[in-house]
Design a protein around this motif. Structure first.
Motif, PDB file in Angstrom:
ATOM      1  N   CYS C  20      77.137   4.863  46.222  1.00  0.00           N
ATOM      2  CA  CYS C  20      78.252   5.359  47.050  1.00  0.00           C
ATOM      3  C   CYS C  20      77.762   6.967  47.398  1.00  0.00           C
ATOM      4  N   GLY C  21      78.339   7.207  48.627  1.00  0.00           N
ATOM      5  CA  GLY C  21      78.050   8.692  49.171  1.00  0.00           C
ATOM      6  C   GLY C  21      79.224   9.591  48.320  1.00  0.00           C
ATOM      7  N   HIS C  22      80.248   9.084  48.083  1.00  0.00           N
ATOM      8  CA  HIS C  22      81.457  10.264  47.600  1.00  0.00           C
ATOM      9  C   HIS C  22      80.776  10.891  46.727  1.00  0.00           C
ATOM     10  N   GLY C  23      80.012  10.631  45.808  1.00  0.00           N
ATOM     11  CA  GLY C  23      79.745  11.241  44.403  1.00  0.00           C
ATOM     12  C   GLY C  23      78.844  12.422  45.023  1.00  0.00           C
ATOM     13  N   VAL C  24      78.229  12.067  46.052  1.00  0.00           N
ATOM     14  CA  VAL C  24      76.888  13.483  46.510  1.00  0.00           C
ATOM     15  C   VAL C  24      78.104  14.464  47.186  1.00  0.00           C
ATOM     16  N   ILE C  25      79.034  13.733  48.155  1.00  0.00           N
ATOM     17  CA  ILE C  25      79.816  14.760  48.771  1.00  0.00           C
ATOM     18  C   ILE C  25      80.566  15.388  47.770  1.00  0.00           C
ATOM     19  N   GLN C  26      81.077  15.041  46.811  1.00  0.00           N
ATOM     20  CA  GLN C  26      81.732  15.508  45.817  1.00  0.00           C
ATOM     21  C   GLN C  26      81.060  16.732  45.249  1.00  0.00           C
ATOM     22  N   ARG C  27      79.689  16.472  44.933  1.00  0.00           N
ATOM     23  CA  ARG C  27      78.884  17.534  44.542  1.00  0.00           C
ATOM     24  C   ARG C  27      78.826  18.783  45.377  1.00  0.00           C
ATOM     25  N   ALA C  49      92.625   6.500  47.831  1.00  0.00           N
ATOM     26  CA  ALA C  49      91.559   5.712  47.756  1.00  0.00           C
ATOM     27  C   ALA C  49      90.374   6.228  47.079  1.00  0.00           C
ATOM     28  N   CYS C  50      89.227   5.931  47.421  1.00  0.00           N
ATOM     29  CA  CYS C  50      87.866   6.173  46.707  1.00  0.00           C
ATOM     30  C   CYS C  50      87.796   7.575  46.346  1.00  0.00           C
ATOM     31  N   SER C  51      88.389   8.608  47.358  1.00  0.00           N
ATOM     32  CA  SER C  51      88.238  10.071  47.006  1.00  0.00           C
ATOM     33  C   SER C  51      88.930  10.388  45.668  1.00  0.00           C
ATOM     34  N   PHE C  52      90.116   9.677  45.392  1.00  0.00           N
ATOM     35  CA  PHE C  52      90.944   9.901  44.542  1.00  0.00           C
ATOM     36  C   PHE C  52      90.011  10.243  43.086  1.00  0.00           C
ATOM     37  N   TRP C  53      88.993   9.465  42.936  1.00  0.00           N
ATOM     38  CA  TRP C  53      88.419   9.662  41.403  1.00  0.00           C
ATOM     39  C   TRP C  53      87.644  11.143  41.446  1.00  0.00           C
TER      40      TRP C  53
END
Lengths: 360, 178, 246
Positions: C20-27, C49-53
């Motif tokens: 998933c790309g969310h973790g990269v973006i979060q970083r 939604a997914c960004s909640f994590w």
């Protein structure tokens, strides 16, 4: 000559009292008959160093309010009927996150867009609603311009005490009328005083999260917290006014603008020899059940006087009286009840010409 | 104690007349209430406000029986004349209202409010002419004290002109019983 | 010799799917915040939604409100806490579909927040339904099983062009399918935070991001799809850079 009162509309009294209570965030969308609150805030909020936003709609306004409330600011929004419907989503979210906020609902007549004139048919949505889920709103119903100010001022304290949404349930008559009003003293609110608010804290500090309390507390603890909060509000926040209950044969029950005509009707009827009394709920949730415990044995029935099509408050009266006395509903829908109409209806009841009203 | 309706076309200043009345009455120590028709209620020709002035606590701010009617046009007169209490007072703007007769149970006074205000060069002040006639005929408040209060009202708004007081005086001195 | 370190603001793993790309973006968000020295005064706004994590993973204060309303919630926060660094990390369903109005009006008001939008062309949290704004023509989803048909479902829309109609500080689109593009995306996100420090106005950074789980592709194939298909419809680059306006 200096005077200690101001002459203002109910809407203006609500807005000014909110500012004096330290409200420094308002977001809303215009709708008659409460737009003067928004207009008043647009002029006066910035002067007090606060934030006024005319939202693109009620949902966005409430979402902005959700953010500001989570930061500890004293927040207000206002609307009416169909506009207030749109706020239900965020009321549920505010309730889930335990965020205080004060909302104003100036009731108008009718389903859908209905009509912009006064009504009282938002009793159900106010006392039962607030979106989905188990929660209660504290709902205060002013019956004068003075009470518009006093109850709004109080509402911010109650909202914070219980971390709960408080609704000022006004109507198109109370919010539009001008009366004398003595305004409360201005106070400042410290938005950093809460241990739960978002401030943007440094690395080492414990971080706050504004989201469903159940997520952090665990469901069992959260359920218990909510149940105890609702019980505590019910126990401690019942407010009402009694008027000439002693030796009354019929007790009128009315709030807001309807209660004004009822007071006049009680006086007039007693001059004419008919013994009426009045219970005026000031809090409609919690409904003042305690008021009904002390009514004299002379009472033969209760008359709910409401501007609605079917009785909405009637079921609360029946719960409060445990169905012990007949309930009658004098319902004027789009018209403001008149003294003559109330008295004539009560005469018919006492003459045995009217059957009790069935709550549907 | 007086239950009052002030009514006319939108733009004739009946709502303002009501606000001036409660402002001065409140300063005289009275309890007051002011309510107005708004929005859709106003479609069809009349704007109106209800004013209650009382030494006692005010119950319903929407009186159904009137002690005083101030009618600035004919539709307003027609709409509210049936609500008068016996012995009530009716002030009509005879510039715009011409009836062949009036009910016996009320006192009726006329004043050419619109014409007088226009002649005084203050066309928007027909409402003040009507107020002058009403205060004079009703005895509700002292004519001079009310005049001073009216000046104070406009001074506080920052938009007073000597013609306001002039129009009020014209009303208080020119009314005639009909 | 430089040592490659994880940002100290990352304190937990997040529940993102593999690839998933969310973790990269979060970083990238955490790196940008720390490089600008902002980490002691941050309020993050995530969608439910997914960004909640992300609110479990990063050591910031967070808020999660009604689905789709992130831009409005962040507006309320920034207005009463103007000194805090306020950012949105949300998906394209939140930002461009149910919450398009909130996003556009945050842009119209030019609220000085940093909004990071994850464009993965699908409703991820609910299991992979059509995204009216970003699902490509022909792509199969749970609610467009025969593929997106423009006759009935319309065409995807480049929302950055829409937002560029508003007078905002910065609007750019990045991608994650190779190091060069990750670096570029990082520069955009950091620029968005720098703009906030300088109170320059609304900054939005959209990131073309893979959702291998719901696209039913391997992580490698998902990256290839973005390079070969998604980027053709949604070109990367800077759409608005208003620059200094003090």
């Amino acid at each position: 000559m200096s005077v200690d009162y101001v002459l203002m509309k109910g809407n203006e009294a609500i807005a000014e009292a909110a500012l004096r209570a330290g409200c420094r965030f308002y977001a809303g969308y215009p709708i008659t008959p409460q737009s003067e609150i928004l207009e008043y805030m647009s002029v006066h909020m910035a002067k007090r160093g606060g934030v006024f936003i005319q939202g693109e709609n009620e949902i966005a306004s409430m979402s902005m309010l959700f953010g500001a409330a989570a930061c500890g600011a004293r927040c207000m929004s206002s609307s009416s009927g169909p506009g207030f419907d749109l706020k239900q989503e965020e009321i549920s979210y505010l309730s889930a996150a335990g965020l205080p906020a004060v909302l104003v609902n100036a009731m108008r007549y009718g389903l859908g867009d209905g009509e912009i004139t006064a009504g009282q048919d938002s009793y159900w949505v106010s006392t039962r609603g607030g979106g989905h889920g188990d929660k209660r709103l504290l709902v205060l119903a002013p019956a004068s311009v003075q009470e518009c100010a006093d109850l709004t001022y109080l509402a911010f304290d109650l909202a914070e005490k219980y971390r709960n949404v408080v609704e000022i349930l006004s109507d198109g008559a109370i919010c539009q009328m001008i009366e004398k009003c003595v305004l409360p003293e201005p106070r400042e609110h410290d938005m950093n005083k809460f241990d739960w608010a978002l401030t943007g804290k440094p690395r080492e500090a414990r971080k706050n999260k504004a989201y469903n309390l159940s997520y952090y507390m665990g469901y069992e603890a959260y359920d218990r917290y909510m149940r105890e909060k609702i019980e505590s509000m019910f126990e401690n926040e019942q407010r009402w006014e009694e008027f000439m209950l002693e030796d009354a044969e019929l007790v009128l029950v009315a709030y807001g603008i309807s209660s004004r005509a009822c007071r006049s009707a009680v006086r007039q009827a007693r001059r004419d020899g008919m013994k009426l009394g009045l219970i005026r709920p000031i809090s409609v949730w919690p409904f003042p059940r305690r008021a009904f415990a002390g009514v004299p044995d002379s009472v033969r029935g209760y008359v709910s006087v409401e501007m609605s099509i079917t009785t909405q408050m009637g079921e609360d009266i029946q719960l409060a009286t445990e169905f012990s006395k007949p309930l009658y509903a004098y319902l004027t829908s789009k018209e403001i009840p008149t003294v003559e109409g109330i008295i004539a209806y009560c005469q018919e009841i006492l003459a045995g010409n009217i059957k009790p009203t069935e709550v549907l | 104690m007086a239950d009052i309706i002030m009514a006319g076309f939108g733009g004739q200043g009946v709502l303002t007349a009501g606000k001036i009345l409660i402002d001065v009455a409140a300063r005289e120590g009275k309890n007051v209430s002011w309510t107005s028709s708004y929005g859709a209620e106003m479609r069809g020709g009349t704007a109106s406000c209800s004013v209650v002035i009382s030494d006692e606590e005010i119950g319903s701010p929407y009186p159904t029986k009137l002690d005083i009617l101030l009618a600035m046009n004919e539709p307003s007169y027609d709409k509210f004349i049936g609500s008068m209490r016996d012995g009530g007072l009716v002030i009509v703007n005879t510039s715009l209202v011409a009836k062949s007769g009036y009910p016996d149970n009320v006192r009726v006074y006329g004043v050419d409010a619109t014409d007088m205000a226009n002649a005084a060069g203050n066309g928007r002040a027909a409402n003040l002419v009507m107020l002058g006639a009403m205060i004079k005929a009703s005895g509700l408040l002292d004519v001079d004290r009310f005049g001073a209060g009216l000046d104070a009202y406009f001074d506080a708004k920052g938009k007073n002109t000597p013609k306001n007081a002039e129009c009020y005086r014209l009303g208080a001195t020119s009314l005639r019983e009909l | 010799m430089p040592v490659f370190r994880k940002p100290e603001s990352i304190i937990n793993t997040a529940g993102y799917c593999g690839g998933c790309g969310h973790g990269v973006i979060q970083r990238l968000i955490a790196e940008s915040i720390e490089e600008l020295g902002l980490q002691d005064h941050v309020i993050g706004c995530v969608d439910i939604a997914c960004s909640f994590w992300s609110q479990d993973a990063l050591n910031f204060e967070f808020i999660a409100g009604p689905h789709g309303r992130c831009a409005a919630v962040a507006t309320g926060i920034k207005k009463v806490r103007p000194d805090a660094t306020v950012y949105v990390h949300a998906g394209d369903g939140c930002s461009y579909v149910i919450g398009l109005s909130e996003t556009i009006y945050a842009a119209i008001r030019d609220v000085p927040i940093t909004m990071v939008v994850v464009n993965n062309g699908i409703f991820g949290m609910t299991g992979g339904q059509l995204n009216l704004a970003t699902t490509l023509i022909g792509d199969k989803t749970l609610s467009s099983k025969a593929g997106r048909d423009p006759k009935t479902m319309g065409h995807p829309v480049d929302m950055l062009k829409t937002i560029a109609n508003c007078d905002v500080a910065f609007a750019a689109r990045g991608a994650l399918y190779d190091v060069k593009h990750i670096d570029e995306t990082k520069r955009y996100i950091k620029k968005g935070f720098q703009n906030q420090v300088e109170n320059r106005g609304f900054s939005i950074i959209e990131v073309l991001s893979p959702c291998p789980t719901n696209w039913k592709l391997s992580p490698v194939d998902a990256m290839a799809k973005i390079k070969n298909e998604t980027e053709k419809v949604f070109p990367v680059g800077v759409y608005v850079d208003r620059g200094g306006k003090d």
